[in-house]
Design a protein around this motif. Structure first.
Motif, short mmCIF file in Angstrom:
data_model
loop_
_atom_site.label_atom_id
_atom_site.label_comp_id
_atom_site.label_asym_id
_atom_site.label_seq_id
_atom_site.Cartn_x
_atom_site.Cartn_y
_atom_site.Cartn_z
N ILE A 354 42.98 33.14 54.37
CA ILE A 354 41.69 32.47 54.59
C ILE A 354 40.55 33.44 54.33
CG2 ILE A 354 41.75 32.87 57.12
CD1 ILE A 354 40.03 29.97 55.18
N GLY A 355 40.75 34.72 54.67
CA GLY A 355 39.71 35.72 54.37
C GLY A 355 39.49 35.87 52.87
N ALA A 356 40.60 35.76 52.11
CA ALA A 356 40.49 35.93 50.66
C ALA A 356 39.69 34.81 50.01
CB ALA A 356 41.89 36.01 50.04
N VAL A 357 39.63 33.64 50.66
CA VAL A 357 38.80 32.56 50.09
C VAL A 357 37.46 32.38 50.81
CG1 VAL A 357 40.70 31.25 49.07
CG2 VAL A 357 40.00 30.74 51.40
N LEU A 358 37.44 32.70 52.12
CA LEU A 358 36.21 32.43 52.87
C LEU A 358 35.20 33.58 52.71
CD1 LEU A 358 34.88 30.37 54.74
CD2 LEU A 358 35.82 31.59 56.69
N SER A 359 35.67 34.82 52.86
CA SER A 359 34.74 35.95 52.83
C SER A 359 33.95 36.02 51.52
CB SER A 359 35.47 37.27 53.08
OG SER A 359 36.10 37.21 54.33
N PRO A 360 34.62 35.90 50.34
CA PRO A 360 33.83 35.96 49.11
C PRO A 360 32.81 34.83 49.01
CG PRO A 360 36.18 36.13 48.62
CD PRO A 360 36.05 35.75 50.06
N GLN A 361 33.12 33.69 49.62
CA GLN A 361 32.17 32.58 49.55
C GLN A 361 31.00 32.79 50.50
OE1 GLN A 361 33.67 28.65 48.22
NE2 GLN A 361 35.35 29.15 49.57
N LEU A 362 31.27 33.35 51.69
CA LEU A 362 30.18 33.57 52.64
C LEU A 362 29.25 34.68 52.17
CD1 LEU A 362 32.00 33.27 56.11
CD2 LEU A 362 30.63 31.55 54.94
N THR A 363 29.83 35.70 51.52
CA THR A 363 28.98 36.84 51.10
C THR A 363 28.51 36.69 49.66
OG1 THR A 363 30.89 38.07 50.30
CG2 THR A 363 30.25 38.44 52.59
N GLY A 364 29.14 35.77 48.90
CA GLY A 364 28.93 35.70 47.45
C GLY A 364 30.05 36.50 46.79
N VAL A 365 30.69 35.93 45.75
CA VAL A 365 31.87 36.58 45.17
C VAL A 365 31.55 37.96 44.61
CG1 VAL A 365 33.30 34.56 44.66
CG2 VAL A 365 31.58 35.27 43.02
N ALA A 366 30.30 38.18 44.20
CA ALA A 366 29.94 39.49 43.64
C ALA A 366 30.12 40.60 44.67
CB ALA A 366 28.50 39.46 43.13
N ASP A 367 29.96 40.28 45.97
CA ASP A 367 30.10 41.29 47.01
C ASP A 367 31.54 41.47 47.47
OD1 ASP A 367 27.49 41.90 46.98
OD2 ASP A 367 26.93 40.72 48.75
N ASN A 368 32.43 40.60 47.06
CA ASN A 368 33.82 40.67 47.51
C ASN A 368 34.76 40.31 46.37
OD1 ASN A 368 34.84 41.38 50.08
ND2 ASN A 368 33.57 39.81 51.01
N PRO A 369 34.61 40.96 45.19
CA PRO A 369 35.35 40.47 44.02
C PRO A 369 36.85 40.72 44.07
CG PRO A 369 34.17 42.49 43.48
CD PRO A 369 33.79 42.14 44.88
N SER A 370 37.32 41.67 44.90
CA SER A 370 38.76 41.96 44.86
C SER A 370 39.57 41.01 45.74
CB SER A 370 39.03 43.41 45.27
OG SER A 370 38.65 43.63 46.60
N LEU A 371 38.93 40.36 46.72
CA LEU A 371 39.72 39.57 47.68
C LEU A 371 40.44 38.36 47.06
CD1 LEU A 371 37.85 39.63 51.10
CD2 LEU A 371 39.77 40.98 50.29
N PRO A 372 39.82 37.60 46.13
CA PRO A 372 40.59 36.47 45.57
C PRO A 372 41.87 36.91 44.85
CG PRO A 372 38.26 36.22 45.08
CD PRO A 372 38.43 37.60 45.65
N PHE A 373 41.99 38.20 44.56
CA PHE A 373 43.20 38.69 43.87
C PHE A 373 44.23 39.23 44.86
CE2 PHE A 373 39.70 38.72 40.95
CZ PHE A 373 40.25 38.19 39.79
N ALA A 374 43.90 39.21 46.16
CA ALA A 374 44.79 39.77 47.18
C ALA A 374 45.84 38.73 47.59
CB ALA A 374 43.97 40.22 48.40
#
Ligand code: SF4
Length: 489
Positions: A354-374
Motif C-alpha cells: 500500500i505504501g508503494a502505491v499510496l506514498s508516491p500519490q500523496l507526495t507526487g510520483v516525482a518525490d517517490n519514483p522508486s516505490l512503484p518498483f518495490a
C-alpha cells in the motif's frame, strides 16, 4: 499492537535507517539476517491467524465487493459526505477544522493544545499523525507527546521509526525491547526480564500515570460516519479507550477518505478489518463517540480533516482506489518484498504494497519514483486486500507515470525507453518476432554465460543492459521456441 514473542537477538539489530531510495535501502536491509528472521517470524504468525479466521467467513468475497463499492461511493461523493459529517459533528458540540497539508494540520493541533495550557498530550496510535510528523511539530512547540500503543511506545522510547502499519516495532525482538525499557522508561524495575508479560506490565505501569494526568488526547480515526457525525477507533490494548474518555480535550486528526455514509456500513467493515489486520474475529476495543456529552468523556472535541495530497490522488482515475485503504496491513504481511526488507527500506510512513502505491500519490510520483518498483507484481496483496484494491495494476500504472516523467526531462529517449520501443516494434510484427526468437537461440548456442568469468557465475550483459542483469540472472533461452514446437507438433 506488538508481538513480544519473537526470538532473542543481540541488541542493536533493526536500527533506524535514513530515507534512501528503496533499492539502496533494501540492499542494506537484506544483509541484516536478524531483521529478516524477526520479520519472517512476525508476518508468518499474523498470516496464519488471518488465513484461519478468513476461511470461517463463507461470504468473504461478497463482503470485499461490498466494502469496495461503499468506499467507491464515498470517493465519488466525497464533498457531500464531508460537509454532512461537518454539520453533524458541529450539531453535537464538536469543532471541525480543515487542513490542506501537513503544516496546516500541525499548526492547528499545536495551537489547540497550547490553548488548553497543557504541555503534555497522550496519543492513540494514528497513521495520519505520523504522516504529518505531528510529534516533532509538538516538540518544537514545547509540547511532549506520549505514545500509548505498546509498539508505538517502544518505537518512541527507542528513538526509532515505525516499520509496519499495525505492528510498528515488528523489527524489534523482545531482548531489544527490554533493553530500550531499561534505558529509557522512567521508574522501570532494574531487574526487568524479556518475558512478554513482564514487558507488558512495565509498559502498563508507566502508561497508567500518563492516562491519569493527561488533560489532552490526540487520536486518529478508523472510520467516521457521515450521517451521524460518529468517529470510531478500533484497537487491542485498551489504551485508546483510556485516551478517548479520560482527558478533558480530545483532538482527532483524520484523512478525508476515512468516511462511511451510514452506521449500517460498519457491519461490513467490522467483519473485514479485525480479521485482515490482527487475525481476530472482533477487535477487543471498539470505541465510538459523537460530539460531546456533559459529564461523560472529554468536554471539548476537535476534528481536523486532513487532505495532504488526497484530492490530488482522487483526481487520478486509475490511482484513486488506493484511497479505499482501511490500513489493515494484510498486504504487508503477505508481500515477499516487505518480508525481506522490512518497512524502513520504503522510507515512507506507509510501507509495503500500500505504501508503494499510496506514498508516491500523496507526495507526487516525482518525490517517490522508486516505490512503484518495490514489488514483484505477484498479486498476493490484491488477493488479501479486504477492500479489493488492485495494487499490482496500480503499480504498473504508476511505473508508467514515473517513466513518462523521466522521458519528459530528456530530449533523447532514455536507454530503457529505447529498449522498450525496440521490444514493442519487434513484438508487433510476427516475422520480426520469429526471427528474434531464432536469434536468441543463436545467443544460447554462443553461450552468453561465457561473457562472465565462470560458467557458474551470473550471466551479465554488457552496458547499458548490464544495469538490468546487475541484480537479476539472465535467463537462458529455451532450446526450442514455442512456435517451433507448435509447428513441429
Ligand atoms: S491496501 Fe488493502 S490490504 Fe493493504 S493495508 Fe490497505 S486495506 Fe489493507
Amino acid at each position: 499492537m506488538t508481538y513480544l514473542g519473537m526470538p532473542t537477538a543481540p541488541a542493536g539489530v533493526g536500527q533506524l535507517r535514513g530515507a534512501e531510495p528503496f533499492p539502496a535501502a533494501a540492499e542494506t536491509a537484506l544483509a541484516n539476517g536478524q531483521l529478516r528472521r524477526n520479520l519472517a517470524n512476525a508476518t508468518g504468525t499474523i498470516r496464519a491467524k488471518r488465513a484461519a479466521v478468513v476461511s470461517e467467513v463463507p461470504d468473504w468475497q461478497e463482503l470485499r465487493a461490498a466494502a469496495a463499492a461503499i468506499k467507491d461511493d464515498v470517493l465519488a461523493n466525497l464533498d457531500g459526505y464531508l460537509t454532512q459529517l461537518e454539520a453533524r459533528v458541529i450539531e453535537r458540540g464538536g469543532v471541525v477544522h480543515w487542513a490542506r497539508d501537513a503544516s496546516e494540520a500541525n499548526r492547528i493541533v499545536t495551537e489547540l493544545v497550547a490553548a488548553t495550557g497543557s504541555r503534555e498530550v497522550v496519543k492513540v496510535k494514528s497513521m495520519a499523525t505520523q504522516e504529518i510528523g505531528l510529534n516533532q511539530a509538538l516538540e518544537e512547540a514545547g509540547i511532549q507527546a506520549f505514545e500509548t500503543d505498546l509498539a508505538e511506545l517502544i518505537v518512541q522510547l527507542g528513538d526509532d521509526r515505525p516499520s509496519h502499519i499495525l505492528v510498528p516495532a515488528i523489527h524489534r525482538n523482545r531482548t531489544e525491547i527490554r533493553d530500550i525499557f531499561l534505558a529509557e522508561m522512567a521508574g522501570v524495575q532494574p531487574g526487568l526480564t524479556d518475558d512478554p508479560a513482564a514487558l507488558a506490565e512495565a509498559a502498563r505501569t508507566y502508561l497508567r500515570q500518563k492516562f491519569l494526568s493527561a488533560r489532552v488526547a490526540i487520536s486518529g480515526a478508523n472510520f467516521a460516519i457521515a450521517d451521524t457525525g460518529t468517529l470510531m477507533v478500533v484497537e487491542s490494548e485498551g489504551n485508546g479507550r483510556m485516551c478517548l474518555t479520560l482527558p478533558q480535550t480530545l483532538i482527532t486528526v483524520m484523512g478525508i477518505e476515512k468516511l462511511l455514509p451510514g452506521f449500517a456500513d460498519l457491519e461490513v467493515f467490522l467483519q473485514l478489518l479485525p480479521r485482515s489486520s490482527t487475525g481476530e474475529r472482533m477487535n477487543p476495543y471498539t470505541s465510538m463517540w459523537t460530539g460531546v456529552h456533559p459529564g461523560d468523556g472529554p468536554s471539548e472535541f476537535h476534528l481536523v480533516l486532513l487532505d495532504n495530497g488526497r484530492t490530488a490522488t482522487l483526481a487520478d482515475e486509475r490511482g484513486r482506489a488506493a484511497l479505499r485503504c482501511i490500513r489493515c496491513s494484510a498486504c504487508l504481511n503477505v508481500c515477499p518484498v516487505y518480508e525481506r526488507t522490512g518497512g524502513h527500506a520504503y522510507g515512507s510512513v506507509y510501507p509495503g504494497p500500500i505504501g508503494a502505491v499510496l506514498s508516491p500519490q500523496l507526495t507526487g510520483v516525482a518525490d517517490n519514483p522508486s516505490l512503484p518498483f518495490a514489488s514483484t507484481l505477484c498479486g498476493a496483496c490484491y488477493d488479501v486486500c479486504p477492500v479489493a484494491i488492485d495494487i499490482p495494476s496500480m503499480l504498473v500504472h504508476l511505473r508508467g507515470r514515473v517513466n513518462e516523467d523521466k522521458a519528459a526531462g530528456h530530449r533523447l529517449p532514455t536507454p530503457e525507453a529505447a529498449g522498450m520501443a525496440a521490444a514493442s516494434w519487434a513484438m508487433r510484427g510476427r516475422r520480426r518476432w520469429t526471427w528474434l526468437l531464432r536469434a536468441a537461440r543463436l545467443g544460447r548456442w554462443a553461450r552468453l554465460d561465457r561473457l562472465s568469468k565462470s560458467r557458474t557465475a551470473r550471466r551479465l550483459l554488457p552496458p547499458p543492459l548490464s544495469s538490468w542483469t546487475r541484480s537479476r540472472d539472465l535467463p537462458e533461452p529455451p532450446a526450442q521456441t514455442f512456435r517451433d514446437w507448435w509447428a513441429e507438433q
